[in-house]
Scaffold this motif. Structure first.
Motif, PDB file in Angstrom:
ATOM      1  N   ARG A 143       0.819  -1.209   0.000  1.00 14.66           N
ATOM      2  CA  ARG A 143       0.000   0.000   0.000  1.00 14.66           C
ATOM      3  C   ARG A 143       0.849   1.253   0.000  1.00 14.66           C
ATOM      4  NH1 ARG A 143      -3.342  -2.769   4.249  1.00 14.66           N
ATOM      5  NH2 ARG A 143      -5.075  -3.591   3.071  1.00 14.66           N
ATOM      6  N   GLY A 144       2.127   1.103  -0.071  1.00  9.26           N
ATOM      7  CA  GLY A 144       3.010   2.240   0.096  1.00  9.26           C
ATOM      8  C   GLY A 144       3.509   2.836  -1.184  1.00  9.26           C
ATOM      9  N   SER A 145       4.794   3.054  -1.214  1.00  4.56           N
ATOM     10  CA  SER A 145       5.446   3.688  -2.347  1.00  4.56           C
ATOM     11  C   SER A 145       6.727   2.929  -2.648  1.00  4.56           C
ATOM     12  CB  SER A 145       5.744   5.155  -2.015  1.00  4.56           C
ATOM     13  OG  SER A 145       6.472   5.235  -0.811  1.00  4.56           O
ATOM     14  N   PHE A 146       7.351   3.261  -3.761  1.00  9.47           N
ATOM     15  CA  PHE A 146       8.606   2.612  -4.100  1.00  9.47           C
ATOM     16  C   PHE A 146       9.460   3.533  -4.951  1.00  9.47           C
ATOM     17  CE2 PHE A 146       6.057   1.643  -7.759  1.00  9.47           C
ATOM     18  CZ  PHE A 146       6.909   1.403  -8.814  1.00  9.47           C
ATOM     19  N   LEU A 147      10.748   3.282  -4.910  1.00  7.21           N
ATOM     20  CA  LEU A 147      11.721   4.019  -5.713  1.00  7.21           C
ATOM     21  C   LEU A 147      12.455   3.015  -6.583  1.00  7.21           C
ATOM     22  CD1 LEU A 147      13.159   6.221  -2.837  1.00  7.21           C
ATOM     23  CD2 LEU A 147      11.446   6.895  -4.527  1.00  7.21           C
ATOM     24  N   VAL A 148      12.776   3.395  -7.803  1.00  7.58           N
ATOM     25  CA  VAL A 148      13.393   2.486  -8.765  1.00  7.58           C
ATOM     26  C   VAL A 148      14.750   3.014  -9.199  1.00  7.58           C
ATOM     27  CG1 VAL A 148      13.189   1.525 -11.091  1.00  7.58           C
ATOM     28  CG2 VAL A 148      11.190   1.694  -9.660  1.00  7.58           C
ATOM     29  N   ASP A 149      15.718   2.100  -9.280  1.00  3.61           N
ATOM     30  CA  ASP A 149      17.001   2.386  -9.922  1.00  3.61           C
ATOM     31  C   ASP A 149      16.992   1.603 -11.229  1.00  3.61           C
ATOM     32  OD1 ASP A 149      19.646   2.352 -10.873  1.00  3.61           O
ATOM     33  OD2 ASP A 149      20.444   2.562  -8.838  1.00  3.61           O
ATOM     34  N   GLU A 150      16.734   2.320 -12.318  1.00  5.65           N
ATOM     35  CA  GLU A 150      16.579   1.679 -13.622  1.00  5.65           C
ATOM     36  C   GLU A 150      17.863   0.995 -14.083  1.00  5.65           C
ATOM     37  OE1 GLU A 150      14.757   2.810 -18.005  1.00  5.65           O
ATOM     38  OE2 GLU A 150      15.321   4.413 -16.634  1.00  5.65           O
TER      39      GLU A 150
ATOM     40  N   VAL B  26      13.358  -0.135  -4.063  1.00  4.38           N
ATOM     41  CA  VAL B  26      13.116  -0.126  -2.626  1.00  4.38           C
ATOM     42  C   VAL B  26      11.625   0.132  -2.456  1.00  4.38           C
ATOM     43  CG1 VAL B  26      13.627   0.952  -0.413  1.00  4.38           C
ATOM     44  CG2 VAL B  26      15.411   0.794  -2.158  1.00  4.38           C
ATOM     45  N   ILE B  27      10.963  -0.805  -1.794  1.00 10.52           N
ATOM     46  CA  ILE B  27       9.521  -0.735  -1.619  1.00 10.52           C
ATOM     47  C   ILE B  27       9.232  -0.447  -0.156  1.00 10.52           C
ATOM     48  CG2 ILE B  27       7.358  -2.011  -1.810  1.00 10.52           C
ATOM     49  CD1 ILE B  27       9.005  -3.835  -3.827  1.00 10.52           C
TER      50      ILE B  27
ATOM     51  N   TYR C 254       6.465  -1.677  10.257  1.00  6.21           N
ATOM     52  CA  TYR C 254       6.686  -0.884   9.052  1.00  6.21           C
ATOM     53  C   TYR C 254       7.986  -1.355   8.413  1.00  6.21           C
ATOM     54  CZ  TYR C 254       7.132   3.373   6.228  1.00  6.21           C
ATOM     55  OH  TYR C 254       7.256   4.274   5.209  1.00  6.21           O
ATOM     56  N   LYS C 255       7.929  -1.771   7.133  1.00  2.00           N
ATOM     57  CA  LYS C 255       9.091  -2.390   6.509  1.00  2.00           C
ATOM     58  C   LYS C 255       9.437  -1.785   5.164  1.00  2.00           C
ATOM     59  CE  LYS C 255       8.523  -6.817   8.718  1.00  2.00           C
ATOM     60  NZ  LYS C 255       8.500  -8.242   8.569  1.00  2.00           N
ATOM     61  N   ALA C 256      10.686  -1.955   4.792  1.00  2.00           N
ATOM     62  CA  ALA C 256      11.154  -1.647   3.438  1.00  2.00           C
ATOM     63  C   ALA C 256      11.700  -2.942   2.868  1.00  2.00           C
ATOM     64  CB  ALA C 256      12.239  -0.582   3.472  1.00  2.00           C
ATOM     65  N   TYR C 257      11.492  -3.140   1.587  1.00  2.00           N
ATOM     66  CA  TYR C 257      11.990  -4.325   0.900  1.00  2.00           C
ATOM     67  C   TYR C 257      12.897  -3.856  -0.224  1.00  2.00           C
ATOM     68  CZ  TYR C 257       8.049  -6.383   3.333  1.00  2.00           C
ATOM     69  OH  TYR C 257       7.164  -6.781   4.302  1.00  2.00           O
ATOM     70  N   ILE C 258      14.086  -4.384  -0.266  1.00  2.00           N
ATOM     71  CA  ILE C 258      15.029  -4.070  -1.334  1.00  2.00           C
ATOM     72  C   ILE C 258      15.044  -5.283  -2.252  1.00  2.00           C
ATOM     73  CG2 ILE C 258      17.393  -3.441  -1.898  1.00  2.00           C
ATOM     74  CD1 ILE C 258      17.542  -2.445   1.105  1.00  2.00           C
TER      75      ILE C 258
ATOM     76  N   ASN D 193      17.584 -10.064  -2.606  1.00  2.00           N
ATOM     77  CA  ASN D 193      16.484  -9.340  -1.977  1.00  2.00           C
ATOM     78  C   ASN D 193      16.597  -9.393  -0.462  1.00  2.00           C
ATOM     79  OD1 ASN D 193      15.482  -9.174  -4.627  1.00  2.00           O
ATOM     80  ND2 ASN D 193      14.512 -11.163  -4.401  1.00  2.00           N
ATOM     81  N   LYS D 194      16.174  -8.297   0.179  1.00  2.00           N
ATOM     82  CA  LYS D 194      16.172  -8.316   1.636  1.00  2.00           C
ATOM     83  C   LYS D 194      15.062  -7.448   2.191  1.00  2.00           C
ATOM     84  CE  LYS D 194      20.117  -5.186   2.033  1.00  2.00           C
ATOM     85  NZ  LYS D 194      21.423  -5.033   2.612  1.00  2.00           N
ATOM     86  N   GLU D 195      14.760  -7.710   3.446  1.00  2.00           N
ATOM     87  CA  GLU D 195      13.700  -7.044   4.173  1.00  2.00           C
ATOM     88  C   GLU D 195      14.350  -6.233   5.293  1.00  2.00           C
ATOM     89  OE1 GLU D 195      10.431  -8.867   7.192  1.00  2.00           O
ATOM     90  OE2 GLU D 195      10.699  -9.903   5.287  1.00  2.00           O
TER      91      GLU D 195
END
Length: 189
Positions: free
Chosen positions: A128-135, A141-142, A153-157, A164-166
């Motif tokens: 339900r959040g946001s994410f940033l992309v490195d094309e 990063v989600i 509250y988590k971020a997922y790379i 991948n990591k949490e």
């Protein structure tokens, strides 16, 4: 500049289903679906653009996958640099996640390229959040802003390479949102 706001009488035949839009090339894009007169009709989720030049919503733009209103799939939009739109797609019943990037984006036209698809080694619920992309790195990063589980509250790379990591970010705070940066043409003196 007092009284510089004005009201536009805009008729929209779609329902915006995600609370945040994103700005690309001076227009704002939203995840939406057609409004249904009959409740039983399954409506496909799409992308729509508000064009600030014409002060109108554009045509229904296709997403690079199929998802319908009754599904609890994760669909989140973001920007890539200043010229592209990215969309994250994860089916509610799968461990696979896709990120797509536009190759063309205009108020009434869009084309997509799959940046990467990844099988996750951990479970991510409905994003339900946001994410940033490195094309260039084909990574993202989600930020999962799951307000139902405020203590988690988590971020997922995630990335195409599979490393991948949490990351646990602690307790959810209402201010803890991540937005893409869009530079302004206005210079602050």
């Amino acid at each position: 500049m007092s009284n510089s706001w004005r009201v536009l009488n805009v008729t929209i035949f779609r329902q915006i289903i995600r609370r945040r839009g994103v700005s690309v090339k001076g227009n704002t894009y939203f995840i939406a679906h057609e409004r249904s007169v009959v409740e039983e009709i399954e409506m496909e989720i799409c992308l729509i653009c508000y064009d600030f030049t014409s002060e109108r919503f554009g045509l229904r733009l296709p997403l690079p996958f199929h998802s319908y209103c009754s599904q609890k799939d994760s669909i989140v939009v973001s920007t890539v640099r200043e010229e592209k739109l990215a969309v994250l797609f994860k089916r509610c019943d799968a461990y696979e996640m896709e990120i797509w990037i536009t190759t063309k984006i205009e108020p009434n036209a869009v084309s997509w390229n799959n940046l990467f698809k990844v099988d996750l080694m951990f479970e991510i619920g409905i994003v339900r959040g946001s994410f940033l992309v490195d094309e260039n790195e084909k990574a993202a990063v989600i930020f999962d802003e799951n307000t139902e589980n405020r203590a988690n509250y988590k971020a997922y790379i995630i990335g195409e390479k599979g490393d991948n990591k949490e990351v646990d970010l602690g307790e959810y705070q209402r201010w803890s949102h991540v937005y893409s940066y869009v530079p302004s043409r206005v210079q602050i003196q």
